[in-house]
Design a protein around this motif. Structure first.
Motif, mmCIF file in Angstrom:
data_model
loop_
_atom_site.group_PDB
_atom_site.id
_atom_site.type_symbol
_atom_site.label_atom_id
_atom_site.label_comp_id
_atom_site.label_asym_id
_atom_site.label_seq_id
_atom_site.Cartn_x
_atom_site.Cartn_y
_atom_site.Cartn_z
ATOM 1 N N MET A 1 -9.702 6.385 -2.394
ATOM 2 C CA MET A 1 -8.878 5.524 -3.252
ATOM 3 C C MET A 1 -7.688 4.995 -2.459
ATOM 4 O O MET A 1 -7.029 5.743 -1.721
ATOM 5 C CB MET A 1 -8.361 6.303 -4.465
ATOM 6 N N LEU A 2 -7.416 3.720 -2.630
ATOM 7 C CA LEU A 2 -6.247 3.078 -2.043
ATOM 8 C C LEU A 2 -5.286 2.752 -3.166
ATOM 9 O O LEU A 2 -5.638 2.021 -4.095
ATOM 10 C CB LEU A 2 -6.656 1.806 -1.296
ATOM 11 N N CYS A 3 -4.078 3.322 -3.103
ATOM 12 C CA CYS A 3 -3.080 3.086 -4.147
ATOM 13 C C CYS A 3 -2.153 1.961 -3.694
ATOM 14 O O CYS A 3 -1.490 2.067 -2.661
ATOM 15 C CB CYS A 3 -2.280 4.360 -4.415
ATOM 16 N N THR B 1 -15.023 -1.176 2.372
ATOM 17 C CA THR B 1 -14.834 -2.457 1.678
ATOM 18 C C THR B 1 -13.822 -2.238 0.564
ATOM 19 O O THR B 1 -13.655 -1.111 0.071
ATOM 20 C CB THR B 1 -16.153 -2.981 1.071
ATOM 21 N N LEU B 2 -13.157 -3.301 0.180
ATOM 22 C CA LEU B 2 -12.125 -3.214 -0.855
ATOM 23 C C LEU B 2 -12.674 -3.815 -2.141
ATOM 24 O O LEU B 2 -13.083 -4.976 -2.174
ATOM 25 C CB LEU B 2 -10.873 -3.974 -0.407
ATOM 26 N N VAL C 1 0.854 -1.178 0.000
ATOM 27 C CA VAL C 1 0.000 0.000 0.000
ATOM 28 C C VAL C 1 0.896 1.237 0.000
ATOM 29 O O VAL C 1 1.736 1.404 0.882
ATOM 30 C CB VAL C 1 -0.927 0.021 1.238
ATOM 31 N N THR C 2 0.741 2.095 -0.998
ATOM 32 C CA THR C 2 1.601 3.276 -1.105
ATOM 33 C C THR C 2 0.900 4.558 -0.684
ATOM 34 O O THR C 2 1.561 5.521 -0.280
ATOM 35 C CB THR C 2 2.103 3.438 -2.550
ATOM 36 N N ALA C 3 -0.437 4.624 -0.780
ATOM 37 C CA ALA C 3 -1.133 5.856 -0.412
ATOM 38 C C ALA C 3 -2.624 5.587 -0.301
ATOM 39 O O ALA C 3 -3.155 4.658 -0.913
ATOM 40 C CB ALA C 3 -0.866 6.957 -1.442
ATOM 41 N N ALA C 4 -3.298 6.430 0.474
ATOM 42 C CA ALA C 4 -4.758 6.426 0.570
ATOM 43 C C ALA C 4 -5.210 7.874 0.519
ATOM 44 O O ALA C 4 -4.765 8.698 1.328
ATOM 45 C CB ALA C 4 -5.223 5.753 1.861
ATOM 46 N N HIS C 5 -6.078 8.207 -0.450
ATOM 47 C CA HIS C 5 -6.507 9.591 -0.638
ATOM 48 C C HIS C 5 -7.997 9.655 -0.944
ATOM 49 O O HIS C 5 -8.588 8.708 -1.468
ATOM 50 C CB HIS C 5 -5.733 10.242 -1.795
#
Length: 583
Positions: free
Chosen positions: A12-14, A191-192, A1-5
């Motif tokens: 968004m989960l990157c 949820t993903l 996981v690199t980022a969450a924005h």
């Protein structure tokens, strides 16, 4: 996981694949080799070899940065564990991991826990490691210069879009099948999704490239290297015979003569008039020999010095460039002999050198149609010394003509590691004066591309750098140009791939634009894929319009940005960022 924005399309989960290069060499082996090279100063040898390295301990699969080497501690030394028990490192590793320590006299490596690693421990903590159990990670400079090694590494790390997509789906499946992970997401009300975000983008049309002889259209890969070697350049230069020199060692005499003949041949279709150079043969490859040769041959009529080195050495290159640029003001072209020793590649290499020399002598290679009149484009970036010992250097470039093929440049020094630029007022002032000297008028619109600013510095750049630029205008009577300030971010974690014509997943083509869903909610921004990628998955470049005074339509600003990626004269194609950010 690199980022969450929180993006325009929601939360968004990157996520991305991650790789760690693990070598079979231990820290103990590296320290032994280093100490043999400096037997009189063991402490300096081992510390210079290992401090700052990242090591991995296989018994717990954790990585550590080596901050120090403790010479007065060995595996037989004692420490107090979390239960308050005092034991030796030998006993600890035997009891905890069933590992028998072999070298009982080796010094210990020290890792200082960072704040995020300390968590609730409060006070500073040190982790002591045994060199024989620490495996080195990463690639050495020698490995990076080995083409075969880097090619093998790339096969594992540069994943194609289908392979990357499969890795991401596997990660999502693992999360969804893990009860603890599902409970954590449920507690947050999240949820993903099982699939990455799917969205529509646009692809800008191929650009027309204007040479001196005709206009050609770049191909689907945004490449025009074939045409660059055949067409007359926009403004060719003349190298007068006897007014340029080729400096080489005795053993490279044959290579130098072959290069000159090929160079003269490739210059003809480019429109460059080139006479034969003077040849200066050196008895050896000592640094002072090259420096003395430059000073000896220098005169006001000398246009260019081509210097052929027998091998790649930074000290020799730096010495030649320092004398040529700072002392003599002489354009130079440095070449390593092995790059021109292969006869099958000599023509293509000589062509690239000819194009570079044409630029260094004030010529122009190609341009594109720029519909805006009275436009000045600026580029700003800051170079930081990787050793953190020298000053950071801020560079400022600005276009001086309508075709954006001639540039004014200025550099200024800053405090080490400082990213925000303080000298923009002086730089823009000088650029505008030069522009007025050439055109007898000032530009109506100025578009600035600012490279190197992170998300956390956007507001700082807006509040500190833009006022410096706008304060210049009041020094010119009645001058009120329109200013647009665009931040360029190339170090981003976002990856995009395309599904075109039902052919499965592939890299997005050059000119692909995404300006919705995965863009920021509070900023005017867009993603642009400008370059063609043959290996791995393409990384788009992120553009954030911090200030928009020119008022260009969104599509026109995107098109201007894409055009600028074609104007880097070291490459007959597109690059990741606009040319003024790369100059």
């Amino acid at each position: 996981v690199t980022a969450a924005h929180y993006m325009e399309g929601g939360v968004m989960l990157c996520i991305d694949t991650s790789h760690k290069v693990l070598r079979t060499t231990t820290a103990h082996e590296l320290m032994s080799v280093a100490s043999r090279g400096m037997p009189s100063n063991y402490e300096m040898a081992v510390k210079s070899a290992i401090v700052g390295s990242v090591v991995l301990t296989r018994y717990n699969n954790k990585t550590y940065i080596v901050d120090d080497v403790v010479l007065d501690q060995t595996p037989k030394s004692t420490f107090t564990n979390s239960k308050g028990e005092t034991m030796t490192y030998v006993d600890y590793y035997k009891r905890q991991y069933n590992i028998d320590v072999k070298d009982l006299s080796q010094p210990l490596l020290v890792h200082r826990l960072k704040k995020k690693e300390l968590k609730d421990m409060g006070e500073n903590k040190l982790v002591c490691l045994l060199p024989e159990l620490c495996y080195l990670t990463g690639l050495t400079d020698e490995m990076r210069s080995d083409f075969k090694i880097m090619k093998d590494v790339a096969q594992h790390t540069r994943l194609t879009p289908p392979a990357r997509h499969e890795c991401l789906q596997k990660f999502v499946r693992n999360v969804q099948s893990n009860k603890e992970a599902r409970e954590i997401l449920s507690d947050w009300g999240l949820t993903l999704d099982s699939e990455p975000v799917q969205l529509e983008g646009r692809v800008l049309p191929p650009e027309g490239i204007k040479f001196g002889s005709r206009e050609v259209t770049a191909n689907d890969m945004a490449d025009f290297s074939r045409e660059a070697g055949r067409e007359r350049v926009l403004q060719p230069v003349e190298l007068v015979g006897g007014q340029w020199v080729v400096i080489h060692t005795a053993r490279d005499e044959r290579v130098a003569n072959q290069f000159i003949e090929t160079f003269l041949m490739v210059c003809r279709p480019l429109g460059m008039k080139v006479g034969r150079p003077d040849l200066l043969r050196l008895p050896n490859d000592r640094v002072d020999g090259y420096v003395s040769a430059l000073r000896e041959k220098y005169s006001k009529k000398l246009q260019m010095a081509v210097v052929i080195f027998p091998s790649q050495r930074e000290d020799r290159y730096n010495a030649v460039k320092k004398v040529a640029c700072a002392e003599l003001g002489l354009p130079t072209q440095c070449i390593v002999s092995r790059t021109i020793a292969n006869e099958s590649k000599l023509r293509s290499v000589s062509l690239k050198i000819a194009l570079q020399i044409n630029c260094k002598l004030g010529g122009e290679l190609w341009t594109l149609k720029i519909p805006m009149q009275g436009l000045m484009v600026c580029g700003i970036d800051v170079y930081h010394d990787p050793t953190k010992r020298g000053s950071s250097v801020a560079s400022f470039v600005s276009s001086m003509n309508v075709t954006l093929s001639r540039w004014f440049t200025r550099a200024s020094f800053q405090n080490p590691g400082e990213e925000i630029v303080n000298s923009l007022k002086i730089s823009l002032m000088e650029a505008l004066k030069n522009y007025h000297q050439i055109h007898q008028q000032l530009p109506k619109s100025i578009v600035v591309y600012r490279d190197g600013v992170s998300d956390g510095q956007l507001s700082v750049a807006r509040d500190h750098e833009i006022p410096q630029l706008t304060s210049v205008f009041r020094h010119f009577n009645g001058y009120e140009p329109k200013l647009t300030f665009v931040v360029v971010q190339k170090r981003i974690s976002t990856r995009v791939y395309a599904s075109l014509s039902g052919k499965g997943l592939s890299n997005a083509p050059p000119g692909a634009i995404i300006d919705h869903t995965i863009t920021k909610r509070l900023w005017y921004d867009f993603l642009l894929v400008s370059q063609h990628v043959r290996q791995g998955t393409v990384s788009p470049t992120h553009y954030v319009v911090v200030h928009d005074g020119v008022g260009l339509k969104v599509g026109n600003l995107q098109r201007l940005t894409y055009k600028l990626t074609h104007l880097y004269y070291n490459w007959p194609g597109t690059i990741r960022v606009p040319a003024p950010c790369q100059v």
